[in-house]
Scaffold this motif. Structure first.
Motif, PDB file in Angstrom:
ATOM      1  N   UNK A   1     -10.292  21.289   2.348  1.00 19.85           N
ATOM      2  CA  UNK A   1     -10.454  20.089   3.173  1.00 19.85           C
ATOM      3  C   UNK A   1     -10.080  18.830   2.398  1.00 19.85           C
ATOM      4  N   UNK A   2     -10.376  18.798   1.106  1.00 17.34           N
ATOM      5  CA  UNK A   2     -10.004  17.644   0.274  1.00 17.34           C
ATOM      6  C   UNK A   2      -8.484  17.533   0.179  1.00 17.34           C
ATOM      7  N   UNK A   3      -7.798  18.657   0.021  1.00 20.65           N
ATOM      8  CA  UNK A   3      -6.331  18.650  -0.024  1.00 20.65           C
ATOM      9  C   UNK A   3      -5.766  18.160   1.309  1.00 20.65           C
ATOM     10  N   UNK A   4      -6.359  18.604   2.413  1.00 21.32           N
ATOM     11  CA  UNK A   4      -5.909  18.153   3.727  1.00 21.32           C
ATOM     12  C   UNK A   4      -6.101  16.643   3.867  1.00 21.32           C
ATOM     13  N   UNK A   5      -7.230  16.134   3.390  1.00 26.19           N
ATOM     14  CA  UNK A   5      -7.503  14.698   3.466  1.00 26.19           C
ATOM     15  C   UNK A   5      -6.478  13.919   2.642  1.00 26.19           C
ATOM     16  N   UNK A   6      -6.121  14.438   1.472  1.00 23.40           N
ATOM     17  CA  UNK A   6      -5.099  13.788   0.641  1.00 23.40           C
ATOM     18  C   UNK A   6      -3.751  13.773   1.356  1.00 23.40           C
ATOM     19  N   UNK A   7      -3.396  14.879   1.979  1.00 21.87           N
ATOM     20  CA  UNK A   7      -2.128  14.952   2.707  1.00 21.87           C
ATOM     21  C   UNK A   7      -2.110  13.948   3.863  1.00 21.87           C
ATOM     22  N   UNK A   8      -3.203  13.878   4.612  1.00 22.08           N
ATOM     23  CA  UNK A   8      -3.278  12.941   5.732  1.00 22.08           C
ATOM     24  C   UNK A   8      -3.199  11.498   5.252  1.00 22.08           C
ATOM     25  N   UNK A   9      -3.824  11.202   4.124  1.00 17.94           N
ATOM     26  CA  UNK A   9      -3.762   9.849   3.557  1.00 17.94           C
ATOM     27  C   UNK A   9      -2.329   9.518   3.147  1.00 17.94           C
ATOM     28  N   UNK A  10      -1.641  10.477   2.551  1.00 17.23           N
ATOM     29  CA  UNK A  10      -0.250  10.251   2.149  1.00 17.23           C
ATOM     30  C   UNK A  10       0.629  10.002   3.367  1.00 17.23           C
ATOM     31  N   UNK A  11       0.421  10.748   4.437  1.00 22.91           N
ATOM     32  CA  UNK A  11       1.182  10.516   5.665  1.00 22.91           C
ATOM     33  C   UNK A  11       0.885   9.128   6.226  1.00 22.91           C
ATOM     34  N   UNK A  12      -0.383   8.747   6.195  1.00 17.22           N
ATOM     35  CA  UNK A  12      -0.780   7.449   6.729  1.00 17.22           C
ATOM     36  C   UNK A  12      -0.137   6.306   5.935  1.00 17.22           C
ATOM     37  N   UNK A  13      -0.048   6.477   4.612  1.00 19.15           N
ATOM     38  CA  UNK A  13       0.566   5.451   3.771  1.00 19.15           C
ATOM     39  C   UNK A  13       2.046   5.267   4.102  1.00 19.15           C
ATOM     40  N   UNK A  14       2.687   6.322   4.555  1.00 19.32           N
ATOM     41  CA  UNK A  14       4.135   6.277   4.791  1.00 19.32           C
ATOM     42  C   UNK A  14       4.501   6.133   6.266  1.00 19.32           C
ATOM     43  N   UNK A  15       3.518   5.871   7.114  1.00 17.24           N
ATOM     44  CA  UNK A  15       3.750   5.856   8.556  1.00 17.24           C
ATOM     45  C   UNK A  15       4.773   4.796   8.967  1.00 17.24           C
ATOM     46  N   UNK A  16       4.889   3.706   8.239  1.00 12.15           N
ATOM     47  CA  UNK A  16       5.813   2.634   8.612  1.00 12.15           C
ATOM     48  C   UNK A  16       7.172   2.727   7.928  1.00 12.15           C
ATOM     49  N   UNK A  17       7.390   3.756   7.150  1.00 17.64           N
ATOM     50  CA  UNK A  17       8.696   3.931   6.506  1.00 17.64           C
ATOM     51  C   UNK A  17       9.734   4.331   7.552  1.00 17.64           C
ATOM     52  N   UNK A  18      10.974   3.907   7.348  1.00 17.93           N
ATOM     53  CA  UNK A  18      12.003   4.280   8.326  1.00 17.93           C
ATOM     54  C   UNK A  18      12.274   5.787   8.281  1.00 17.93           C
ATOM     55  N   UNK A  19      12.612   6.312   9.432  1.00 13.31           N
ATOM     56  CA  UNK A  19      12.949   7.729   9.512  1.00 13.31           C
ATOM     57  C   UNK A  19      14.353   7.954   8.975  1.00 13.31           C
TER      58      UNK A  19
END
Length: 77
Positions: free
Chosen positions: A43-61
């Protein structure tokens, strides 16, 4: 086990259950402790992954084609 723990049945393959029992004996811990630690880490690894995705949400595709073209360009150019 504290009064705050929750009991729940889980179903393990026989080989997995034996491995957990052996590990519990070798480490002087309970099977529950081993399973709780494994779930906590996952669950901690999943939380880290979700945080990383959230940090990059505004990056261009970047499309696959653009990325592929960039990879084909030699580094010295």
């Amino acid at each position: 086990m504290s009064a705050l723990t929750k009991r729940t049945p889980i179903y393990l393959a026989p080989a997995m259950h034996r491995a957990l029992q052996h590990k519990a004996l070798e480490t002087s811990r309970s099977v529950s402790d081993l399973v709780n630690d494994a779930v906590r880490k996952t669950l901690a690894e999943d939380a880290e992954d979700l945080a990383a995705f959230q940090e990059r949400v505004n990056e261009p595709l970047v499309t696959y084609e653009c990325l592929f073209k960039e990879l084909k360009v030699p580094l010295n150019q």
